[in-house]
Design an enzyme around this catalytic site. Sequence first.
Site, short mmCIF file in Angstrom:
data_model
loop_
_atom_site.label_atom_id
_atom_site.label_comp_id
_atom_site.label_asym_id
_atom_site.label_seq_id
_atom_site.Cartn_x
_atom_site.Cartn_y
_atom_site.Cartn_z
N ASP A 1 -3.10 0.42 4.55
CA ASP A 1 -2.41 1.37 3.67
C ASP A 1 -2.31 2.76 4.28
O ASP A 1 -2.30 3.76 3.56
CB ASP A 1 -3.12 1.47 2.29
CG ASP A 1 -3.31 0.11 1.67
OD1 ASP A 1 -2.39 -0.71 1.77
OD2 ASP A 1 -4.37 -0.13 1.07
N LYS B 1 1.90 2.65 7.66
CA LYS B 1 2.49 2.11 8.90
C LYS B 1 3.98 1.84 8.72
O LYS B 1 4.77 2.04 9.63
CB LYS B 1 1.79 0.80 9.31
CG LYS B 1 0.35 1.00 9.73
CD LYS B 1 -0.32 -0.32 10.03
CE LYS B 1 -0.53 -1.18 8.80
NZ LYS B 1 -1.45 -0.66 7.79
N GLY C 1 1.68 -4.76 2.47
CA GLY C 1 2.77 -4.24 1.67
C GLY C 1 3.23 -2.94 2.27
O GLY C 1 2.42 -2.05 2.50
N HIS C 2 4.48 -2.87 2.62
CA HIS C 2 5.03 -1.63 3.18
C HIS C 2 6.11 -1.10 2.25
O HIS C 2 6.98 -1.85 1.83
CB HIS C 2 5.66 -1.90 4.55
CG HIS C 2 4.65 -2.25 5.60
ND1 HIS C 2 5.00 -2.82 6.80
CD2 HIS C 2 3.33 -2.08 5.64
CE1 HIS C 2 3.91 -3.00 7.51
NE2 HIS C 2 2.89 -2.56 6.83
N GLN D 1 -2.45 -4.39 7.78
CA GLN D 1 -3.84 -4.02 7.48
C GLN D 1 -4.33 -2.91 8.44
O GLN D 1 -3.52 -2.16 8.92
CB GLN D 1 -4.78 -5.24 7.52
CG GLN D 1 -4.56 -6.22 6.39
CD GLN D 1 -3.45 -7.23 6.66
OE1 GLN D 1 -3.38 -7.78 7.73
NE2 GLN D 1 -2.60 -7.46 5.70
#
Length: 427
Positions: A13, A16, A40-41, A223
């Site tokens: 988180d 990225k 999750g992006h 991650q």
Amino acid sequence: MPATVVVGTQWGDEGKGRVIDNLAEKSRMVVRFQGGNNAGHTIVTEEGEFKFHLVPSGILYPQVTAVIGNGVVVDPRVLCEEIDSLKARGYSCENLRLSGNAHLIMPYHILLDAAIETTLGRRKIGTTKRGIGPCYTDKAARIGIRVQDLLDKKILRQKLDTAIGLKNDLLEKVYNSPGVDPFEVMEQYARFADELSPYIADTSLLIDKALKRGEQVLFEGAQGTLLDIDHGTYPFVTSSNPIAGAACVGAGVGPTRIEEVIGVCKAYTTRVGEGPFPTELSGELGDHFVKTGVEYGTTTGRRRRCGWLDLVILKYAVRLSGITGLAITKLDVLSGLDQLNVCSMYEYEHDGAHENYIDFPPHQSIFYHCQPVYQNLPGWKEDITGARKLADLPQEARDYLDLIAEEAGVPVKIVSVGPGRDQIVEV
Ligand code: IMP
């Protein structure tokens, strides 16, 4: 620089996605190499917000081939949904490629993830319950089902029969929970096969060809370093290697091809799930970070634990991934605080002995009991969300960045000051 790996330096988180999005503009290929839809992006463009869990962020650029490498574990339901939603918003997925060697997350992996967490009780990992761990377990046990198995329905049926027999035994007899229906799973996966087969390719070969043509290839880590199964805060980690070396294995490229590694580091620290976190803040200050930084997971919506920046961890990440440049994200979240604390060392007291750690401690039981030692820096009051060059930042913010670069031993190359695509300071 043709081949660049982007990795998280903390517990995931770090932002990225937005860094990849920035670098992807000048790239021809973006490759995911590990993890799955536990990631999750979020990317904010003029067209609104995009949330990705599996599809590489670069898909939004027409010149980019977005590759899901062999090291990723793929939930085909989630991938099909992401493809459909991108298409519905007018994005072609023609440039998406999926490695035939990637492993598939099956419905029993998701059930097992939940059953194992329940059984662990107070000692649970706090997983995303997406079936990531059980899928990598099967990969190592050589009973996994791979993307290429979708291309041969007879083989798929045979492999499913074997795997479901074993897994239903486990679910029903050990975890006392219902198993899966083999016919239903076969039907469901046959449909995914039809949808996904146009994207299946020899992705290692595609990457090699792109690199030989001198094209810019980005390897998108998911991650973060401390969630690495070998080097992270085990057992409170994910089941893959988010460090830069894994890009070679998980994408099928040799280490000599990688030329640059960008470490993404949030200007403070966050973590979701269980496990140690020396600079964690409780009370008002912790709440301030959650509120100002909107610190809720993209994947599970869980409130993130928040704390001060930890340079011991950052130095560890630089060492493990051979980081050549840093991207500092969410610097704007620190605006308005009178004083900033930065952890530059740990103190550890045990049996009357006192030890200081300037490097990441080699054992978990030490890390668990470490106390952070802080350097204090003055904060700044100005709104920095409009800054586009270093000179636009207040002196205190520049001092903060200088301290990070000096302690980490690598330059800061990118700073983000807001969620928008243009809210970037290129150094
Ligand atoms: P798993 O990857 O779902 O097995 O979860 C293992 C640990 O990694 C848990 O603490 C999760 O919260 C954490 N984790 C997995 N993926 C991410 C991520 O993308 N960001 C932050 N934490 C993650």
